[in-house]
Motif scaffolding. Structure first.
Motif, PDB file in Angstrom:
ATOM      1  N   TYR A 180       1.087  -1.502   0.261  1.00 49.60           N
ATOM      2  CA  TYR A 180      -0.381   0.198  -0.230  1.00 49.60           C
ATOM      3  C   TYR A 180       0.849   1.376   0.207  1.00 49.60           C
ATOM      4  O   TYR A 180       1.857   0.720   0.300  1.00 49.60           O
TER       5      TYR A 180
ATOM      6  N   ASP B  76       0.050   5.705   0.044  1.00 47.91           N
ATOM      7  CA  ASP B  76      -0.024   6.976   0.589  1.00 47.91           C
ATOM      8  C   ASP B  76       0.773   7.306  -0.114  1.00 47.91           C
ATOM      9  O   ASP B  76      -1.072   8.680  -0.706  1.00 47.91           O
TER      10      ASP B  76
ATOM     11  N   THR C  14      -2.230   7.942   6.784  1.00 49.62           N
ATOM     12  CA  THR C  14      -3.778   8.582   5.946  1.00 49.62           C
ATOM     13  C   THR C  14      -4.622   7.664   4.889  1.00 49.62           C
ATOM     14  O   THR C  14      -5.110   7.751   4.852  1.00 49.62           O
TER      15      THR C  14
ATOM     16  N   ARG D 263      -5.413   2.722   4.474  1.00 49.46           N
ATOM     17  CA  ARG D 263      -6.538   2.568   5.285  1.00 49.46           C
ATOM     18  C   ARG D 263      -7.568   1.722   4.574  1.00 49.46           C
ATOM     19  O   ARG D 263      -8.364   1.010   4.220  1.00 49.46           O
TER      20      ARG D 263
ATOM     21  N   ASN E 282      -7.137  -1.773   4.793  1.00 55.03           N
ATOM     22  CA  ASN E 282      -8.035  -2.154   5.487  1.00 55.03           C
ATOM     23  C   ASN E 282      -9.188  -2.767   5.840  1.00 55.03           C
ATOM     24  O   ASN E 282     -10.118  -3.362   5.647  1.00 55.03           O
TER      25      ASN E 282
ATOM     26  N   GLY F 169      -7.801  10.451   6.373  1.00 55.22           N
ATOM     27  CA  GLY F 169      -7.925   9.222   7.081  1.00 55.22           C
ATOM     28  C   GLY F 169      -9.345   8.313   7.112  1.00 55.22           C
ATOM     29  O   GLY F 169      -9.865   6.963   6.658  1.00 55.22           O
ATOM     30  N   LYS F 170     -10.185   8.581   7.470  1.00 55.50           N
ATOM     31  CA  LYS F 170     -11.386   8.532   7.198  1.00 55.50           C
ATOM     32  C   LYS F 170     -12.670   8.436   6.014  1.00 55.50           C
ATOM     33  O   LYS F 170     -13.056   7.069   5.714  1.00 55.50           O
TER      34      LYS F 170
ATOM     35  N   TYR G 174     -10.439   8.471   2.926  1.00 52.64           N
ATOM     36  CA  TYR G 174      -9.719   6.874   2.046  1.00 52.64           C
ATOM     37  C   TYR G 174     -11.011   5.946   2.802  1.00 52.64           C
ATOM     38  O   TYR G 174     -10.920   5.302   1.771  1.00 52.64           O
ATOM     39  N   TYR G 175     -10.265   5.575   3.957  1.00 50.59           N
ATOM     40  CA  TYR G 175     -11.195   3.686   4.227  1.00 50.59           C
ATOM     41  C   TYR G 175     -12.794   4.130   4.073  1.00 50.59           C
ATOM     42  O   TYR G 175     -13.372   2.897   3.139  1.00 50.59           O
ATOM     43  N   GLN G 176     -13.373   5.242   3.755  1.00 47.77           N
ATOM     44  CA  GLN G 176     -14.607   4.669   3.287  1.00 47.77           C
ATOM     45  C   GLN G 176     -14.737   5.166   1.421  1.00 47.77           C
ATOM     46  O   GLN G 176     -15.754   3.832   1.635  1.00 47.77           O
TER      47      GLN G 176
ATOM     48  N   TYR H 279     -14.087   1.972   1.303  1.00 44.28           N
ATOM     49  CA  TYR H 279     -14.677  -0.114   1.907  1.00 44.28           C
ATOM     50  C   TYR H 279     -16.321   0.386   0.946  1.00 44.28           C
ATOM     51  O   TYR H 279     -16.874  -0.086   0.844  1.00 44.28           O
TER      52      TYR H 279
END
Length: 204
Positions: free
Chosen positions: A66, A68, A75, A79, A82, A111-112, A114-116, A119
């Motif tokens: 992975y 960044d 961040t 993410r 994950n 970070g949220k 990128y995760y969202q 996801y």
């Protein structure tokens, strides 16, 4: 460890999120190997050449990575990875392209997002399960071929290919990974001229 099966994405899918002026374009692709991952990354970077960041994560059967890509450490890449782990996927790559909107989000919110992004693209995309098959080449005299065909039919194995020699036939047989040892024992118990050769694993 050899997987008996694995989950992956069926096809390309895209999702977009806008956050405080920035646009995040998440794209997911099936990828069978490192070469495919690198090609996909190259193509996406060329297509979105004017974007500020091309963050990504991929997970193959034997490796993962992975990045960044210039975002604050921790961040983006991890993410995205994950999110892949959340859905327990393999042979998949996700790239999140960011067009900066002029407002810094801060490490936590960034970070949220990128995760969202990762996801959402996985949740919306179609996922499939690929089953692992041990590839076994069985070479036998013609008088034993019907015996082998009967075993294959009874056990539910798959014949991928058949080649013929002067006095023998060579059958390429797909056997579920978890049944490999049992299949080898069965074939080896056949009385007569027979040769067994293992040829790795395929996922279908």
């Amino acid at each position: 460890m050899l997987l008996t099966d694995y989950n992956t994405v069926f096809e390309f899918h895209e999702h977009k999120i806008k956050e405080k002026g920035s646009t995040f374009i998440s794209q997911v692709f099936p990828a069978a190997n490192l070469e495919e991952c690198n090609k996909i990354l190259t193509d996406v970077r060329k297509k979105y050449y004017d974007a500020v960041h091309h963050c990504y994560a991929y997970k193959l059967l034997d490796t993962f990575k992975y990045s960044d890509d210039g975002e604050p450490n921790g961040t983006a890449g991890i993410r995205i990875y994950n999110a892949i782990e959340h859905f327990n996927l393999h042979n998949v790559i996700i790239i999140v392209v960011r067009y900066f909107g002029g407002v810094k989000l801060g490490v936590g919110p960034l970070g949220k997002v990128y995760y969202q992004s990762a996801y959402n693209v996985l949740e919306e995309g179609k996922k499939i399960t690929k089953l692992g098959y041990a590839v076994i080449n069985v070479e036998a005299d013609f008088n034993l071929v019907n015996v082998i065909y009967n075993i294959i039919s009874t056990k539910g194995y798959k014949i991928a290919d058949t080649q013929y020699k002067e006095n023998a036939a060579v059958l390429k047989v797909y056997v579920p990974v978890k049944e490999k040892e049992s299949a080898l024992n069965i074939f080896n118990e056949i009385y007569g001229a027979i040769v067994i050769e293992e040829e790795g694993v395929v996922y279908l």
